[in-house]
Design a protein around this motif. Structure first.
Motif, PDB file in Angstrom:
ATOM      1  N   LEU A 196       0.826  -1.206   0.000  1.00  0.00           N
ATOM      2  CA  LEU A 196       0.000   0.000   0.000  1.00  0.00           C
ATOM      3  C   LEU A 196       0.860   1.256   0.000  1.00  0.00           C
ATOM      4  O   LEU A 196       0.564   2.230  -0.700  1.00  0.00           O
ATOM      5  CB  LEU A 196      -0.921  -0.004   1.221  1.00  0.00           C
ATOM      6  CG  LEU A 196      -1.964   1.114   1.311  1.00  0.00           C
ATOM      7  CD1 LEU A 196      -2.914   1.050   0.122  1.00  0.00           C
ATOM      8  CD2 LEU A 196      -2.743   1.009   2.615  1.00  0.00           C
ATOM      9  N   ALA A 207      -5.443  -0.746  -4.384  1.00  0.00           N
ATOM     10  CA  ALA A 207      -5.017  -0.007  -3.194  1.00  0.00           C
ATOM     11  C   ALA A 207      -6.172   0.192  -2.219  1.00  0.00           C
ATOM     12  O   ALA A 207      -5.977   0.136  -1.002  1.00  0.00           O
ATOM     13  CB  ALA A 207      -4.435   1.344  -3.596  1.00  0.00           C
ATOM     14  N   ASN A 246       0.966   3.918  -3.137  1.00  0.00           N
ATOM     15  CA  ASN A 246       0.679   5.346  -2.995  1.00  0.00           C
ATOM     16  C   ASN A 246       1.844   6.210  -3.447  1.00  0.00           C
ATOM     17  O   ASN A 246       1.649   7.337  -3.898  1.00  0.00           O
ATOM     18  CB  ASN A 246       0.302   5.654  -1.544  1.00  0.00           C
ATOM     19  CG  ASN A 246      -1.136   5.320  -1.253  1.00  0.00           C
ATOM     20  OD1 ASN A 246      -2.050   6.012  -1.676  1.00  0.00           O
ATOM     21  ND2 ASN A 246      -1.358   4.217  -0.554  1.00  0.00           N
TER      22      ASN A 246
END
Length: 221
Positions: A12, A201, A16
């Motif tokens: 994650l 995500a 990002n």
């Protein structure tokens, strides 16, 4: 933390990081096109899509970057509140990007076909003002040097002087059409790729948020 939670956390985080870079890419594309077409806004005044798409890309890019930064912090801190908020914002962004990509792909052909008409009308209204378009896109007249009906051309039509039909640029119709087609394709492709990864995500974010919530509950017992 188990192996699964560890992998989700850092997948994650790096996802990002990718979103942050994608946001910067959208901002860069939007700024580049906005600077390129700033000289031709009067020509495209009948089309809000051409005027608003670069601005829309810049705005979406800024929001993507901010939300991605928020997601990175939430992943590292394993904050349930931050991760749930991040997931909600990501879903909203996905909808916005899908809308932007759909608008570009659905309307692109129609708008590209209107470019020659807009350029021809602008050239007929004010050939002198049209020279700003020629300098910006390195082109000459709507249809090429023949548009001026003269052997002597303005300096904006050529890379060197004296400017004649021999060393003049090609017509603006094709060059401007190719520019907007490339821009639209780039924005659409970037948006679709980002949406696909954002979906993963969001799932990872919600899983990590659930893990953080369960971990917080266990600490109270």
């Amino acid at each position: 933390m188990g192996c699964g939670e560890f992998l989700v956390k850092y997948i994650l985080f790096f996802a990002n990081l990718f979103f942050a870079l994608a946001g910067i890419a959208l901002i860069g594309l939007g700024v580049a096109v906005e600077l390129q077409v700033s000289e031709v806004t009067e020509i495209f005044e009948d089309s809000q899509i051409f005027q608003l798409t670069p601005i829309g890309a810049i705005v979406v890019g800024c929001i993507v970057f901010i939300v991605a930064f928020f997601g990175c912090c939430g992943a590292i801190r394993e904050s349930n509140c931050m991760l749930v908020t991040y997931a909600i914002f990501m879903i909203v962004l996905m909808i916005l990007k899908i809308t932007l990509a759909t608008l570009i792909f659905v309307k692109q052909d129609e708008l590209l076909n209107d470019i020659p008409r807009w350029l021809t009308e602008g050239f007929s209204r004010d050939p002198v003002a049209f020279q700003s378009i020629e300098r910006s896109f390195k082109c000459c007249g709507p249809m090429g040097p023949a548009s001026y009906l003269s052997l002597t051309l303005p300096e904006s039509c050529c890379a060197s002087t004296p400017c004649t039909v021999v060393n003049a640029y090609s017509g603006c119709n094709t060059i401007v059409q190719d520019f907007f087609q490339t821009f639209g394709l780039a924005i659409g492709v970037v948006a679709i790729i980002v949406v696909a990864i954002e979906l993963i995500a969001v799932v990872f974010g919600l899983c990590l948020a659930n893990h953080a919530r369960n971990k917080s509950r266990r600490t109270h017992y």
